[in-house]
Design an enzyme around this catalytic site. Structure first.
Site, PDB file in Angstrom:
ATOM      1  N   GLY A   1       0.846  -1.187   0.000  1.00 30.50           N
ATOM      2  CA  GLY A   1       0.000   0.000   0.000  1.00 30.50           C
ATOM      3  C   GLY A   1       0.872   1.223   0.000  1.00 30.50           C
ATOM      4  O   GLY A   1       2.054   1.146   0.349  1.00 30.50           O
TER       5      GLY A   1
ATOM      6  N   GLY B   1       1.661   5.812   4.396  1.00 35.62           N
ATOM      7  CA  GLY B   1       0.566   6.336   5.198  1.00 35.62           C
ATOM      8  C   GLY B   1      -0.679   5.480   5.112  1.00 35.62           C
ATOM      9  O   GLY B   1      -1.741   5.871   5.571  1.00 35.62           O
TER      10      GLY B   1
ATOM     11  N   GLY C   1      -1.114   2.766   6.663  1.00 32.15           N
ATOM     12  CA  GLY C   1      -1.360   2.148   7.964  1.00 32.15           C
ATOM     13  C   GLY C   1      -0.796   0.752   8.091  1.00 32.15           C
ATOM     14  O   GLY C   1      -1.181   0.020   9.004  1.00 32.15           O
ATOM     15  N   LYS C   2       0.115   0.386   7.195  1.00 32.31           N
ATOM     16  CA  LYS C   2       0.651  -0.980   7.235  1.00 32.31           C
ATOM     17  C   LYS C   2       1.455  -1.229   8.512  1.00 32.31           C
ATOM     18  O   LYS C   2       1.232  -2.209   9.222  1.00 32.31           O
ATOM     19  CB  LYS C   2       1.561  -1.223   6.019  1.00 32.31           C
ATOM     20  CG  LYS C   2       0.894  -0.938   4.690  1.00 32.31           C
ATOM     21  CD  LYS C   2       1.836  -1.165   3.537  1.00 32.31           C
ATOM     22  CE  LYS C   2       3.046  -0.264   3.526  1.00 32.31           C
ATOM     23  NZ  LYS C   2       2.821   1.119   3.132  1.00 32.31           N
TER      24      LYS C   2
ATOM     25  N   GLU D   1       9.215  -4.238   6.077  1.00 34.96           N
ATOM     26  CA  GLU D   1      10.128  -3.745   5.028  1.00 34.96           C
ATOM     27  C   GLU D   1      11.510  -4.406   5.102  1.00 34.96           C
ATOM     28  O   GLU D   1      12.506  -3.729   5.340  1.00 34.96           O
ATOM     29  CB  GLU D   1      10.261  -2.227   5.121  1.00 34.96           C
ATOM     30  CG  GLU D   1       8.920  -1.551   4.942  1.00 34.96           C
ATOM     31  CD  GLU D   1       9.060  -0.125   4.406  1.00 34.96           C
ATOM     32  OE1 GLU D   1      10.098   0.174   3.788  1.00 34.96           O
ATOM     33  OE2 GLU D   1       8.119   0.650   4.578  1.00 34.96           O
TER      34      GLU D   1
END
Lengths: 328, 318, 443
Positions: free
Chosen positions: B65, B68, B70-71, B205
């Site tokens: 996504g 920002g 929200g992940k 990440e």
């Protein structure tokens, strides 16, 4: 100016109960700050709780001195729990402000006239040494005994023996702790507590254990000091905390012997300067200063030394060059 | 570990994970995480608002996504590092609402962080040993009794060294973790997480800031996790990587799950294209967030302004 | 009420103390009744007795109210025609507080103190021993009443507290701004406060300028001092990349060094600024204030409003808020963070210096450690309002100021800072982000 007398006074400071108390307080602070990363700015409060717990147990409750010492330790445990429960979940700098505030609250409670019967208010407490001195196993002698600058009375030697023994046991204790897996978790928390949490460790519980352990060691410092001197609320001010921080950072915060070395050096240098500077004023070497101002200059120099240490050698004398103690 | 680590491998994807059509909140055949109505607000901003989502067991799921979306907040909520305003979620059938982070980890759900959290002043080996759970020597009183924990510690060390060899970090074992490169730290963090033998590994990440030379090795390690029977959930920006290793993709935008599906189909969905390309198609998000150095273009400056306005709103409402 | 004096102030404080204890006793009794077995509840048939006799030169006084407080809660009786009173109490080997309500005595007389040491002779502590009986006698004679209106007292305390709070605000706004923009918990802020007062002393007493000239000079020099600290110390340290913990400890070292430098100049005693013992004005009832108090409050309000306008309206004020909010974002959007921080140090130096002058009048007197004696209150104010928010610091300061002053109505004066510090700890427990802080700031 009698340079031999100055050196003798300086060296005598090494074994004074105050220095031994400082050594213990610095070791306790090393457990808090050096190993766990807890910013305890209430060192003086822990010392006061230990010292008063000891003295009050003897004077008010008439307990034997060894039981009184245990009560002093117990009081430090309670103090650590009270401080830790609200603050250990918060960011580090909050802990520093809460501990400094709590130490001040403790001092004011010992200072207020409201509890004068128990705490002695501004006069502090004295005359609680009888039982401790009576338990002295040393052979009777009058006057002072010893060698060179280390010449003390029988009562003083008893304090020194107990104090040094406590220091040795404490150093071994902290060494054993820090090489164990427990110490590994503690050091991990210092580096990054979220990472340690993500590995399934109950960070709050470990921090609390470290706070209690360090607090007890600091309180032992207060108790040993109280065994040798009177207890006075004016000793346990925030400056005292700052001096112990200076001593710790001087030696090396994340080391076992750093706090011992730092605290001894701190007092040796302080005693040396306190003897030397007024003597220099007397012989006219410091024309702008009075004797009293020379004493204040010692504290100015301590403050400057603290700044320089933190800026240029934060790992202290014994710290590993790579192992900076300030992570964030 | 696969022998052809240097060449891009194409291992078989796991399929048949869902029941019915692939749509946001689709039920899975064998879910390991089920989240319901999880909402997290910061001031007036809703960072996460997930109605229903299930993470399939034994597969690699990617959470993607725009910035920002929200992940990471969702990650933090699932692992107990943050508390939602409302919502329930369970892991392996056990409710995790209100369970503190360390207990979540003990249940077998471990995570890594976007900004690596290698414990810099511990050695690489100490970092690894810290990862093992249930250590007797971590109990305060038994820490004084080396005979009580020495044997367990030796076993842990053997296991740690084995993993280090696998992650090609064995030569670094006695060094401070602070001396590792960014990619090596990512590897160390992942290896450390494996010390606890987790059921689900959540990687935030894993490729961010990793030297391209190490990328392939990291990808292989992630694929290996699945082969060893673990479930993987990861957040990633690199679409190429997502396509390459993910069995299932969940797309979030503005805190909601907007699409779900196998990687090759979900990328084509309109909702995903909108989410990514809708508002700021010409903006390099890396530049805006400061992760990539570069001059701000007008569009980026506009976005920054928008962010500031949002921050102001947030401040006003707080 | 016309007999207001220091002794009555003390007397009332103690009285209020007993009232509070009485209240606690009532609550405890209530709690005890709700929780099953009633252990120590005062009742008619209680076995032990506290009694006494109230007479004026041999003549009995009737209808004088006596309150006995202790185990079993407070009980009030009136003396009978013979001047006698008695109260049944539930426990022996316990302490009781006996209070004579002087407002029920005939006009012109009061409880007098035979020793001359007791400031509240109308309150006596007694111990009911194993015998279970004790008698308490008060010496009545012509003297000063130990009663004054609680309301007047409270108003006076609140006004004093606001004055103190406004003074604290000047100091704490600067501390908060510095924290917000640089992350430093600056312990040497206390010495910036002392510095202002010392400069006012230097120019008004040593150089003999009029005080209204000396104070602006002191404030300017304090601003310069702030600038100097930033340029000479903090900016190089930021460049060097020191962490916030290191910076905090550096500020502690600086605080120690400066404090003793001050002491080298003025010694350990207290020195006064001109006009520090002014006439007081009677506002209403027994509420008294001095011109200095009023001026101090006026100056504080004007300066704080000016500061708020500056922060809200000016370009640099807006930039300051932006840096406070998110330094890296502000830097990315082209704000000169170093410049903003420099201005923040100057402003915070000036505000602290002015705060120091007012603090010197409030205490009254200048002492080498006058700043560090309120440093924790400043921190308490800043945390109460929410670290890093300027308006929060203002509100926090007012709360701390009023709290410190008002709490001394009930607790001993030498413990009045304790209330503020305990509140600080409680705030951190229940709302660590402070009153105006944002929750997400807490790491």
């Amino acid at each position: 100016m009698d340079i031999l007398q100055i050196l003798s006074n300086t060296l005598a400071q090494i074994l004074s109960p105050t220095t031994i108390g400082f050594v213990l307080a610095a070791i306790g602070l090393a457990v808090h700050f050096g190993f766990t990363g807890l910013l305890n700015m209430g060192v003086a409060g822990f010392m006061a709780v230990g010292a008063y717990g000891f003295a009050i147990s003897i004077l008010t409750f008439g307990l034997p001195w060894w039981l009184a010492a245990l009560i002093g330790i117990g009081a430090a445990v309670v103090f650590a729990l009270i401080l830790g429960i609200p603050t250990l979940r918060l960011r580090g700098d909050y802990l520093s402000i809460v501990t400094i505030a709590a130490a001040e609250v403790v001092r004011l409670l010992f200072l207020t006239t409201a509890f004068k019967d128990v705490t002695g208010s501004a006069d502090g407490l004295s005359g609680f040494h009888t039982g401790f001195r009576a338990s002295n196993p040393l052979p009777q002698f009058s006057g002072n005994a010893g060698f060179g600058p280390w010449s003390y009375s029988r009562d003083q030697w008893w304090v020194i023996i107990i104090g040094v023994a406590v220091v040795i046991v404490t150093v071994l204790f902290v060494w054993a702790l820090m090489r164990s897996p427990w110490g590994r978790v503690i050091k991990g928390i210092r580096e990054d507590e979220d990472a340690v949490r993500a590995l399934g460790k109950n960070v709050f519980s470990f921090k609390m254990q470290a706070l209690v352990v360090g607090g007890v060691i600091i309180a032992l410092g207060g108790i040993v000091t109280a065994m040798g001197t009177n207890v006075n609320p004016n000793v346990y001010v925030t400056s005292q905390t700052f001096y112990i921080w200076t001593a710790l950072l001087l030696g090396g915060a994340a080391t076992i012997f750093g706090p011992v070395l730092g605290a001894v050096l701190f007092w040796v240098v302080r005693a040396f300067l306190s003897n030397l500077l007024p003597a220099l004023v007397n012989i006219g070497a410091l024309p702008f200063l009075s004797g009293e101002q020379a004493q204040m200059l010692v504290f100015v120099l301590i403050g400057i030394a603290l700044m320089l240490l933190v800026i240029f050698r934060p790992q202290g004398i014994l710290g590993n060059r790579k192992e900076l103690t300030f992570v964030k | 570990m696969s022998s052809d680590a240097t060449a891009p491998v194409s291992r078989p994807k796991t399929t048949g994970l869902h029941v019915g059509d692939a749509r946001p909140g689709v039920p899975k055949v064998d879910p390991i995480i089920v989240a319901d109505g999880v909402r997290r607000q910061f001031g007036g901003l809703t960072a996460v608002d997930v109605e229903h989502v299930e993470i399939p067991r034994g597969a690699i799921t990617a959470l993607i996504g725009p910035n920002g979306a929200g992940k990471t907040t969702f990650f933090n909520l699932l692992t107990g590092f943050d508390k939602p305003n409302e919502g329930t979620w369970s892991f392996d059938g056990k409710s995790l609402s209100g369970v503190p982070a360390f207990r979540v980890a003990r249940l077998g759900l471990v995570r890594t962080f976007q900004l690596t959290k290698a414990l810099g002043l511990l050695t690489v080996l100490e970092n690894m040993k810290l990862g093992a759970t249930g250590q007797r020597g971590e109990r305060f009183w038994s820490s004084f009794l080396p005979f009580a924990w020495r044997r367990q510690d030796a076993e842990i060390e053997a296991k740690a060294r084995e993993l280090l060899v696998k992650f090609k970090l064995d030569a670094k074992a006695p060094d401070f973790a602070a001396s590792l490169s960014g990619g090596q730290r990512k590897l160390l963090e992942m290896a450390r997480a494996l010390m606890s033998e987790p059921k689900l590994v959540m990687l935030d990440e894993p490729m961010a800031g990793v030297n391209p030379a190490l990328t392939q090795s990291l990808l292989d390690h992630i694929l290996d996790l699945k082969d060893q029977g673990m479930t993987v959930l990861f957040v990633e920006h690199d679409m190429h990587m997502v396509r390459h290793i993910a069995d299932w993709v969940i797309v979030m935008a503005e805190g909601r799950v907007v699409a779900e599906g196998p990687p090759d189909t979900v990328m084509k969905e309109q909702a995903v294209i909108d989410a990514y390309l809708g508002a700021h198609q010409d903006v390099d998000l890396g530049v805006v967030t400061g992760r990539v150095a570069g001059e701000h273009t007008t569009a980026e400056a506009e976005l920054l302004e928008e962010i500031e306005v949002a921050a102001d709103v947030e401040e006003g409402e707080a | 009420m016309t007999h207001a004096s220091t002794t009555t102030v003390l007397a009332r404080r103690r009285r209020l103390g007993t009232v509070l204890i009485a209240l606690a006793g009532v609550l405890f009794a209530l709690w005890a009744t709700m929780n099953g077995p009633v252990a120590a509840h005062a009742a008619e048939g209680d076995p032990y007795r506290v009694s006494g006799n109230v007479q004026l030169e041999g003549a009995p006084l009737e209808g004088v109210a006596i309150t006995v407080d202790g185990p079993g809660g407070p009980q009030t009786v009136e003396t009978d025609a013979d001047g006698k009173w008695a109260v049944a109490v539930p426990e022996r080997n316990a302490d009781y507080t006996v209070t004579l309500d002087e407002s029920t005595l005939p006009e012109g007389i009061a409880v007098v103190d035979e020793s001359g040491e007791d400031t509240t002779p109308n309150v006596k502590e007694v111990h009911v021993g194993p015998g279970g009986r004790v008698s308490v006698n008060f010496f009545i004679g012509e003297g000063e009443r130990h009663t004054t209106s609680f309301f007047d007292q409270l108003v006076e305390r609140i006004i004093n507290g606001l004055n103190f709070g406004l003074m604290l605000a000047l100091a704490s706004i600067g501390l908060s701004l510095v924290y917000g923009t640089t992350g430093i918990s600056n312990f040497a802020h206390a010495e910036m406060v002392t510095f202002g007062a010392l400069m006012a002393y230097l120019f008004s007493v040593v150089i003999s300028l009029p005080i209204w000239v000396a104070i602006p000079i002191a404030v300017l020099l304090s601003a310069a001092f702030g600038y100097l600290l930033d340029t000479g110390l903090w900016r190089p340290l930021r460049r060097k990349g020191l962490g916030v913990v290191q910076l905090m400890i550096v500020s502690i070292g600086l605080s120690l060094a400066l404090r003793y430098v001050f002491q080298m100049f003025i010694g350990g005693g207290t020195i006064q600024l001109p006009g520090s013992a002014p006439e007081s004005l009677n506002l209403f009832g027994s509420v008294r204030l001095t011109w200095v108090d009023l001026t101090s409050m006026g100056v504080s309000i004007v300066v704080i409003v000016a500061f708020a306008l500056w922060l809200q309206r000016s370009r640099i004020g807006k930039a300051t808020r932006a840096v406070s909010d998110n330094p890296s974002l502000a830097s990315a959007s082209g704000i000169d963070v170093d410049g903003v921080v420099r201005v923040v140090w100057i402003v915070s130096g000036a505000l602290a210096g002015l705060g120091g002058v007012l603090w010197a009048y409030f205490r009254p007197g200048i002492k080498w450690d006058m700043g560090s004696s309120i440093l924790l209150l400043i921190f308490a104010a800043v945390i109460l309002g929410g670290l890093g928010t300027a308006y929060g610091a203002l509100i926090g300061s007012l709360i701390v100021g009023v709290l410190v002053e008002v709490s001394s109505l009930w607790i001993p004066a030498d413990l009045k800072y304790v209330a503020a510090l305990v509140i600080l700890i409680l705030i951190l427990l229940f709302r660590p982000q402070g009153i105006l802080g944002r929750r997400e700031r807490i790491g």
